[in-house]
Motif scaffolding. Sequence first.
Motif, PDB file in Angstrom:
ATOM      1  N   MET A 175       0.819  -1.198   0.000  1.00 24.39           N
ATOM      2  CA  MET A 175       0.000   0.000   0.000  1.00 24.39           C
ATOM      3  C   MET A 175       0.863   1.264   0.000  1.00 24.39           C
TER       4      MET A 175
ATOM      5  N   LEU B 274       1.876   2.374  -3.361  1.00 25.28           N
ATOM      6  CA  LEU B 274       0.783   2.956  -4.146  1.00 25.28           C
ATOM      7  C   LEU B 274       0.432   4.352  -3.627  1.00 25.28           C
ATOM      8  N   ILE B 275       0.625   4.556  -2.336  1.00 27.14           N
ATOM      9  CA  ILE B 275       0.409   5.898  -1.778  1.00 27.14           C
ATOM     10  C   ILE B 275       1.491   6.846  -2.289  1.00 27.14           C
TER      11      ILE B 275
ATOM     12  N   ILE C   7       3.055   7.058  -5.013  1.00 31.88           N
ATOM     13  CA  ILE C   7       2.962   7.664  -6.338  1.00 31.88           C
ATOM     14  C   ILE C   7       1.809   8.666  -6.374  1.00 31.88           C
ATOM     15  N   ARG C   8       1.184   8.870  -5.212  1.00 33.19           N
ATOM     16  CA  ARG C   8       0.069   9.822  -5.143  1.00 33.19           C
ATOM     17  C   ARG C   8       0.343  10.998  -4.216  1.00 33.19           C
TER      18      ARG C   8
ATOM     19  N   ILE D 194       0.599   9.518 -12.679  1.00 34.45           N
ATOM     20  CA  ILE D 194       1.157   8.240 -13.119  1.00 34.45           C
ATOM     21  C   ILE D 194       0.371   7.116 -12.434  1.00 34.45           C
ATOM     22  N   GLY D 195       0.242   6.010 -13.123  1.00 36.60           N
ATOM     23  CA  GLY D 195      -0.403   4.845 -12.520  1.00 36.60           C
ATOM     24  C   GLY D 195       0.540   3.667 -12.591  1.00 36.60           C
ATOM     25  N   ILE D 196       0.661   2.911 -11.489  1.00 41.59           N
ATOM     26  CA  ILE D 196       1.576   1.773 -11.527  1.00 41.59           C
ATOM     27  C   ILE D 196       0.911   0.511 -11.008  1.00 41.59           C
TER      28      ILE D 196
ATOM     29  N   LEU E 279      -6.992   4.806  -1.432  1.00 40.87           N
ATOM     30  CA  LEU E 279      -5.992   5.415  -2.315  1.00 40.87           C
ATOM     31  C   LEU E 279      -6.571   6.614  -3.073  1.00 40.87           C
TER      32      LEU E 279
ATOM     33  N   GLN F  86      -6.589  -0.271  -9.687  1.00 44.07           N
ATOM     34  CA  GLN F  86      -5.931   0.796  -8.929  1.00 44.07           C
ATOM     35  C   GLN F  86      -5.103   1.693  -9.851  1.00 44.07           C
ATOM     36  N   ALA F  87      -4.367   1.047 -10.793  1.00 44.25           N
ATOM     37  CA  ALA F  87      -3.516   1.831 -11.695  1.00 44.25           C
ATOM     38  C   ALA F  87      -4.353   2.657 -12.670  1.00 44.25           C
TER      39      ALA F  87
ATOM     40  N   MET G  61      -7.576   3.761 -12.271  1.00 46.83           N
ATOM     41  CA  MET G  61      -8.759   4.499 -11.801  1.00 46.83           C
ATOM     42  C   MET G  61      -8.658   6.026 -11.919  1.00 46.83           C
ATOM     43  N   GLU G  62      -7.476   6.565 -11.726  1.00 47.59           N
ATOM     44  CA  GLU G  62      -7.394   8.032 -11.771  1.00 47.59           C
ATOM     45  C   GLU G  62      -7.054   8.568 -13.164  1.00 47.59           C
TER      46      GLU G  62
END
Lengths: 306, 214
Positions: free
Chosen positions: A114, A117-118, A120-121, B76-78, B98, B142-143, B145-146
């Motif tokens: 997690m 993933l956080i 990169i935000r 960016i999405g990963i 997230l 998750q990658a 969605m935004e």
Amino acid sequence: MKNFLKKNYIALIIAIVIIVIGYIYLFGPFKSNQIDLKKYNDSLTLFCQKEENINSEICRDFSLNGPFKGDVDVLYIFYNLLTDSPLSYLPLIIAFIISFLSLKEFSKFFNSSMAKLILIREKYSLFLKKIFLSSFKYVFLFPIIFLILYVGCLILGNFNFDISKYATSSIAIFSFTYLSLKSKFILLFLFNIIINSIIYVLLALITARITNSFYINVILSYILYFILDIIGEVFIGLISIILLNIDPHSYFNFLDIFSFYDIPNYFIYLGIRLLVIFILGVTTYIIYYNKEKFIQFIERKWEILK
Amino acid sequence: MILKINNLVKKFKNEEVIKSLSYDFKSGNIYGIVGRNGSGKSVLLKVIAGLYKQDSGDVLFDGINYNDGNNFPKNIGIAIEEPAFINDLTGYENLKLLASIQNKIGKDGILDSLTIVNLVNDKDKLYKKYSLGMKQKLSLAQAFMEKPNVLLLDEPFNGIERVSVEKIKAYLKKLKKQNKLIIITTHIKDDLVDLCDILLEIDEGVLKEYDNKK
Ligand SMILES: Nc1ncnc2c1ncn2[C@@H]1O[C@H](COP(=O)(O)OP(=O)(O)OP(=O)(O)O)[C@@H](O)[C@H]1O
Ligand SMILES: [Mg+2]
């Protein structure tokens, strides 16, 4: 509100249990003891009314100082609550509870991907700030609990801080410096809990980086906290006794945060804690400041733990 | 948009995993990077995403360097390596957590993304009860969605059933038309031939055009 309850239910349950135990003690065993004291005064009055007893030592004392009152001063009640009730075991578990709660706040980010993933935000610094804030809020848990318990002591003691008449009770316990603070004593008491709680949270943050397992880290943080205590009390204590011929034992007592009122100089006690906070704070910074090291830590596989 | 990689070097201790790698990735393309196990595919993507820091060289998004050990590439999405979300939350709750960070999308955005990967029916199951393929689907949702401009997908089709793979591939092609940049890695080239515009190979720490004769 619902969200708040959901997020903090463990802390709330702990607080309620401690407060209920405290109040049961105050208005149960403690109060009935005070009523016994009233009975004792009544019988003493009767006793001293009799001609043949008037000149006895006890009756002379009685006429000089007045009756023992059923309502003793607030600090005396508070002290009894801390040392005589089941809450006297609290110092042993306060560190554990705080470590547990603060580790629980963020370990879910540590033993999953997690955090990646956080990250990169949001910025790493912001991520850390959120983690630190969410764990440091528990620094206020015990001050709030004790404040609520203190209200019970205020009520039971009729807001009485006058110790002169009850010198026999309170002065034996608190050193005069603390006793003279009267109603301001509680502020020092709460401040002291906050200072010590900061140490526990820092220890939790440090141990969070030892393994990826929440439960193992809780136990490790508790062990670390004993080690700190032993280093302080045994090594530094021993060295001071040998070299300086003073016993700093109670200054290094990280285990019993209630016992600070035994020590002659609070500022030395506070200074030692601030130094420990500084050392642990720097350690925490060194452990956390590198983003890549942090990510590699959460990526490590901890097969033994799963 | 151009993602420019310039003389990138990444070492672990003394092992040089990426050796002076340079390449320009341009938006509107799907890139496939093939490489054997341990060739550095995941490490390269992590450096691009700012999760690892390079020892030297640059990663520039339209000339901007985000990899300073604190910042993150915007938009960016990963989906890198095996997914591991929070066990005690449902798939949906994990995504919501997230999404709440940047607050760009709401419930609809999350549900759209779950629909693309065929996971909408299992969204309220706890993550720990997910199968391997479901975990992978959640990672992709998750990658996506935004609606990021750059997508880094590491072995994205691992464990996902054929129908869903085709659906996801169709979605990626749609994104390409919207001028997004998509980089996919795999060690099985055949997964990518029908999808990628440009096939690359990573070997000995450098990136080169894939040699079809091999
Ligand atoms: N955090 C790390 N610490 C030390 N070495 C690492 C680390 N991450 C990767 N490596 C090393 O870098 C090399 C490349 O690893 P990477 O994970 O990028 O391979 P990969 O191409 O993704 O392989 P796979 O196909 O198995 O996913 C490997 O030799 C690996 O041992
Ligand atoms: Mg890999």
